[in-house]
Design a protein around this motif. Structure first.
Motif, PDB file in Angstrom:
ATOM      1  N   LEU A  79       7.990  14.725   6.547  1.00 13.45           N
ATOM      2  CA  LEU A  79       9.215  13.752   7.043  1.00 13.45           C
ATOM      3  C   LEU A  79       8.908  12.655   6.741  1.00 13.45           C
ATOM      4  N   GLY A  80       7.808  12.301   7.427  1.00 11.74           N
ATOM      5  CA  GLY A  80       7.383  11.138   7.039  1.00 11.74           C
ATOM      6  C   GLY A  80       6.894  10.394   6.127  1.00 11.74           C
ATOM      7  N   SER A  81       6.428  11.471   5.232  1.00 12.92           N
ATOM      8  CA  SER A  81       5.804  11.252   4.491  1.00 12.92           C
ATOM      9  C   SER A  81       6.330  11.123   3.242  1.00 12.92           C
ATOM     10  N   PHE A  82       7.988  12.290   3.088  1.00 18.64           N
ATOM     11  CA  PHE A  82       8.879  12.336   2.154  1.00 18.64           C
ATOM     12  C   PHE A  82       9.627  10.738   2.902  1.00 18.64           C
ATOM     13  N   LEU A  83      10.247  10.360   3.315  1.00 25.98           N
ATOM     14  CA  LEU A  83      11.137   9.041   4.324  1.00 25.98           C
ATOM     15  C   LEU A  83       9.921   8.255   2.857  1.00 25.98           C
ATOM     16  N   GLY A  84       8.941   8.479   3.690  1.00 25.08           N
ATOM     17  CA  GLY A  84       8.249   6.894   3.624  1.00 25.08           C
ATOM     18  C   GLY A  84       7.813   6.094   1.541  1.00 25.08           C
ATOM     19  N   HIS A  85       7.801   7.702   0.830  1.00 23.50           N
ATOM     20  CA  HIS A  85       7.917   7.718  -0.533  1.00 23.50           C
ATOM     21  C   HIS A  85       9.536   7.146  -0.799  1.00 23.50           C
ATOM     22  N   LEU A  86      10.506   7.650  -0.297  1.00 21.75           N
ATOM     23  CA  LEU A  86      11.477   7.250  -0.789  1.00 21.75           C
ATOM     24  C   LEU A  86      11.743   5.745  -0.342  1.00 21.75           C
ATOM     25  N   LEU A  87      11.441   5.062   0.509  1.00 28.51           N
ATOM     26  CA  LEU A  87      11.199   3.619   0.992  1.00 28.51           C
ATOM     27  C   LEU A  87      10.296   2.814   0.187  1.00 28.51           C
ATOM     28  N   GLU A  88       9.858   3.413  -0.683  1.00 25.82           N
ATOM     29  CA  GLU A  88       8.754   2.771  -1.900  1.00 25.82           C
ATOM     30  C   GLU A  88      10.107   1.578  -3.214  1.00 25.82           C
ATOM     31  N   ASP A  89      10.941   2.145  -2.692  1.00 27.44           N
ATOM     32  CA  ASP A  89      11.851   2.295  -4.325  1.00 27.44           C
ATOM     33  C   ASP A  89      13.144   0.747  -3.246  1.00 27.44           C
TER      34      ASP A  89
END
Length: 198
Positions: free
Chosen positions: A136-146
Motif C-alpha cells: 500500500l505504501g509503495s502504491f500510494l507513494g507512486h500515486l502522490l508523485e502526481d
C-alpha cells in the motif's frame, strides 16, 4: 529503496510496469495495468474467495470477471493494476476519479481527490510482517508523485475492520459512512501531508 518510475498510472497497454520499486528486505514491487484476458484467471481466483466477499463478486464466473475488467480498461477515469512482488502477483489496485464514480454522489468531491480500491491476493504462505503496508505504501507513494492529487479517497466496506485499520495506520482519516450499490461503506481520506509510509 530504489525506484524506477515508468510513466503515469493512466498509461494504457498491459505488460510494461507503470511503477517499479525495490524495497530493502522485502523485494521488488511492480505495478502494471491489468490485462483483462490474460489476468482473468488470477483475478477470478481472488475475487470469488470468501475472504474477498467485500469485493462483491462471490459467485461470478471467469468470463464475467474478464468482461468487468475489459469494461474498466475501456474507461479513461478508472484503471486497474496488478501488483507483483518479484515475479508473483499479490494484489489488485484500482483507481478512479471520484467525480466520475458513484462515490462522488455521496460526498462533496474536492479538487485533487483521487480514489482507490485495494484487494490483496490470497497468501501463498506465511505473510511477512508489514506485507500489506509495504504494498500500500509503495502504491500510494507512486500515486502522490502526481502533485495534482492532493487527497486520496477510499471507501472500504464499513464491516471490514481490518481494511479500515490498515488505512488509518497509513495516515487516512475517517469520514462519514455512505450507502453505495451493494454496500454500506466507510469513507476514509488521506491528505498528501498526512501520508505515513511504513
Amino acid at each position: 529503496m530504489t525506484k524506477d518510475h515508468r510513466g503515469d498510472t493512466a498509461t494504457r497497454g498491459q505488460g510494461a510496469p507503470v511503477h517499479e520499486e525495490t524495497v530493502d528486505g522485502f523485494g521488488t514491487i511492480r505495478v502494471r495495468a491489468v490485462d483483462p484476458r490474460g489476468d482473468a484467471g488470477v483475478l477470478h481466483s481472488w475475487v470469488t474467495q470468501e475472504r474477498a466477499r467485500y469485493w462483491g463478486m462471490l459467485g461470478t464466473d471467469r468470463e464475467r470477471v474478464r468482461e468487468i475488467y475489459a469494461y474498466v480498461d475501456s474507461l479513461t477515469t478508472h484503471h486497474a493494476y496488478l501488483v507483483h512482488l518479484d515475479d508473483r502477483p499479490v494484489a489488485l489496485f484500482q483507481t478512479y476519479e471520484p467525480e466520475h464514480d458513484p462515490v462522488g454522489e455521496c460526498y462533496e468531491v474536492q479538487p485533487g481527490d483521487f480514489g482507490i480500491h485495494i484487494l490483496i491476493g490470497p497468501p501463498s504462505g506465511p505473510a511477512a510482517p508489514g506485507f500489506t503496508g509495504a504494498l500500500l505504501g509503495s502504491f500510494l507513494g507512486h500515486l502522490l508523485e502526481d502533485e495534482s492529487r492532493t487527497r486520496i479517497v477510499a471507501e472500504p466496506d464499513a464491516r471490514n475492520d481490518r481494511a479500515i485499520a490498515r488505512f488509518l495506520r497509513t495516515g487516512f482519516l475517517k469520514g462519514p459512512q455512505i450507502d453505495l450499490p451493494g454496500k454500506r461503506a466507510q469513507l476514509v481520506f488521506l491528505n498528501r501531508r498526512d501520508f505515513r509510509r511504513p
